[in-house]
Each structure stands twice: as C-alpha cells, then as structure tokens.
Design a protein around this motif. Sequence first.
Motif, short mmCIF file in Angstrom:
data_model
loop_
_atom_site.label_atom_id
_atom_site.label_comp_id
_atom_site.label_asym_id
_atom_site.label_seq_id
_atom_site.Cartn_x
_atom_site.Cartn_y
_atom_site.Cartn_z
N LEU A 1 0.84 -1.19 0.00
CA LEU A 1 0.00 0.00 0.00
C LEU A 1 0.88 1.24 0.00
N ALA A 2 0.43 2.26 -0.73
CA ALA A 2 1.17 3.52 -0.82
C ALA A 2 0.31 4.63 -0.21
N HIS A 3 0.81 5.23 0.86
CA HIS A 3 0.05 6.27 1.55
C HIS A 3 0.74 7.63 1.34
N ASN A 4 0.94 7.99 0.08
CA ASN A 4 1.67 9.22 -0.22
C ASN A 4 0.90 10.48 0.16
N TRP A 5 -0.38 10.50 -0.12
CA TRP A 5 -1.17 11.72 0.06
C TRP A 5 -2.15 11.57 1.21
N GLN A 6 -1.99 12.42 2.21
CA GLN A 6 -2.94 12.45 3.32
C GLN A 6 -4.10 13.38 2.96
N PRO A 7 -5.31 13.10 3.47
CA PRO A 7 -6.44 13.98 3.17
C PRO A 7 -6.30 15.33 3.88
N THR A 8 -6.35 16.39 3.11
CA THR A 8 -6.28 17.74 3.65
C THR A 8 -7.36 18.60 2.99
N ALA A 9 -7.69 19.70 3.64
CA ALA A 9 -8.70 20.61 3.09
C ALA A 9 -8.13 21.33 1.88
N LEU A 10 -8.98 21.56 0.88
CA LEU A 10 -8.56 22.28 -0.32
C LEU A 10 -8.37 23.75 0.01
N ALA A 11 -7.17 24.25 -0.22
CA ALA A 11 -6.85 25.64 0.09
C ALA A 11 -7.63 26.59 -0.81
N GLU A 12 -7.82 27.79 -0.34
CA GLU A 12 -8.59 28.80 -1.06
C GLU A 12 -8.03 29.04 -2.46
N GLN A 13 -6.72 29.02 -2.59
CA GLN A 13 -6.09 29.32 -3.88
C GLN A 13 -6.41 28.27 -4.94
N TYR A 14 -6.91 27.09 -4.50
CA TYR A 14 -7.24 26.04 -5.45
C TYR A 14 -8.75 25.80 -5.58
N GLN A 15 -9.55 26.70 -5.03
CA GLN A 15 -11.00 26.51 -5.08
C GLN A 15 -11.53 26.46 -6.51
N HIS A 16 -10.84 27.14 -7.41
CA HIS A 16 -11.30 27.12 -8.81
C HIS A 16 -11.24 25.72 -9.41
N LEU A 17 -10.35 24.87 -8.88
CA LEU A 17 -10.27 23.50 -9.37
C LEU A 17 -11.54 22.72 -9.00
N ALA A 18 -12.04 22.94 -7.79
CA ALA A 18 -13.26 22.28 -7.36
C ALA A 18 -14.46 22.81 -8.14
N GLU A 19 -14.50 24.12 -8.34
CA GLU A 19 -15.63 24.72 -9.06
C GLU A 19 -15.67 24.25 -10.51
N ARG A 20 -14.52 24.21 -11.14
CA ARG A 20 -14.47 23.76 -12.54
C ARG A 20 -14.77 22.26 -12.65
N LEU A 21 -14.35 21.50 -11.66
CA LEU A 21 -14.62 20.07 -11.66
C LEU A 21 -16.13 19.82 -11.58
N CYS A 22 -16.80 20.57 -10.75
CA CYS A 22 -18.26 20.44 -10.63
C CYS A 22 -18.93 20.77 -11.97
N GLN A 23 -18.44 21.77 -12.67
CA GLN A 23 -18.97 22.12 -13.99
C GLN A 23 -18.79 20.96 -14.97
N LEU B 1 -2.57 24.40 -15.46
CA LEU B 1 -3.18 23.87 -16.69
C LEU B 1 -4.59 24.42 -16.88
N ILE B 2 -5.37 24.39 -15.81
CA ILE B 2 -6.76 24.84 -15.91
C ILE B 2 -6.83 26.33 -16.19
N GLN B 3 -6.02 27.11 -15.51
CA GLN B 3 -6.03 28.56 -15.75
C GLN B 3 -5.57 28.89 -17.15
N GLU B 4 -4.59 28.14 -17.65
CA GLU B 4 -4.08 28.37 -19.01
C GLU B 4 -5.18 28.05 -20.04
N SER B 5 -5.95 26.99 -19.80
CA SER B 5 -7.00 26.59 -20.74
C SER B 5 -8.16 27.57 -20.77
N GLU B 6 -8.31 28.34 -19.70
CA GLU B 6 -9.42 29.28 -19.61
C GLU B 6 -9.06 30.66 -20.11
N ASN B 7 -7.78 30.88 -20.38
CA ASN B 7 -7.33 32.20 -20.88
C ASN B 7 -7.42 32.28 -22.40
#
Length: 199
Positions: free
Chosen positions: A114-136, A193-199
């Motif tokens: 098993l690989a436990h590289n990434w622990q669950p953490t809250a999404l920081a404000e600076q990355y909220q656009h990733l969640a919003e775009r994912l929902c879209q 990547l996401i910001q570049e695609s939206e510009n």
Amino acid sequence: MNPALTNIPLFPLSGHVLPGGTMRLRIFEPRYLRMVREVCAQGDEGRIGMCMFNEHGSVEENTHIYPLATLARVIDFEHRDDGLLGITVEGVEACKINQISVDEDGLRRGQVELAHNWQPTALAEQYQHLAERLCQVYHEYPELGSCPTEDRLRCARWVCQRWLELLPLTADVKQELLNQPSCEPALDYLSGLIQESEN
C-alpha cells in the motif's frame, strides 16, 4: 507482507482510475474474463491492480507497467448487447507494485504494498477554482456520474485525483506527481493547466 497483497491480478490501461474514482470497462480477452471471475469470487476482498501502461516499456520484461497503481474492486457488471462483459470498478487504495509474475495465459500478477503518499487535507482557497471547474465538468458530462458532494469538493486529495483521471496527461507525468509526498505539487501543476486553458 499481507497475503492478500501478494497475488494481485494486474490490468494495465491507457485510461486511469485512482482511489475514490470509478471506471467502466469492456472485458473481452479470456485472461481478463478469468481475472474478473476470480476477483468476484473473492467477494468484498477481491482486488484488481489497475495499472498505468508504459508505452515505452517492454512487455517481455514487464516494464510496460508503471509501479504506482490503484487497488480497485468490481462494484457492478453487465452482459452487454455486443457480447462483451461490462464492469465498473472503484478505486480503493493506492499501491506500489514491487514484483510481477505472469500466468500461462499472459495475465500479470503483482506483489504490491500500500502507498500512503497523500494524506487527506482541506482544499486551500487558492485552489478553489479546481473544485468549481470540476463540478462544472460533472454537469457537462453526466456520464461521469452525479455531481460531487460538498465534502468531496473540499478534499484536496479527492479533487486532485479526479483531475488526474480526467485530463489527458501522460502516464509518466501522473506517476511523477503521484510519487510526491503530498498533493500540493499536483495541485500547482493542475491549477496552471486549468487557468491556461481558460485564458
């Protein structure tokens, strides 16, 4: 070593599923039909190693399979009109393949940890656009499933893993990002990547 992790059937693909994600597959090769029967016979404990295919690797030397993979379980199956077996798998845990053996029919099996590289953490404000775009994206492509719940969209690891599944990134890039001790480098990369695609 956990005996359940010593004989995992491996399924290398160009498409990828990570923990928390789902994928629909059409199965037709005899070795993979056997794999599905075997895993389903194990009930809830049955696992498939969903692997990333390395197009630069050697099938003979088993280097066509990248080491970082996902242990997945079969959550649904259907006999399709085209005669193929359709299954849906759900990613359960990240794993690293340490050793590969080959059955007579060509089915690969892995000794994994098993690989436990990434622990669950809250999404920081600076990355909220990733969640919003994912929902879209989920709204635009209902075949992906229902729109993610708020708790999932607040989880940095979950959002990051879904983007890594969806975007047409090369497997070596995904392996490099998944090898990092946290999801922060992947979030930075995806955000650009996401910001570049939206510009």
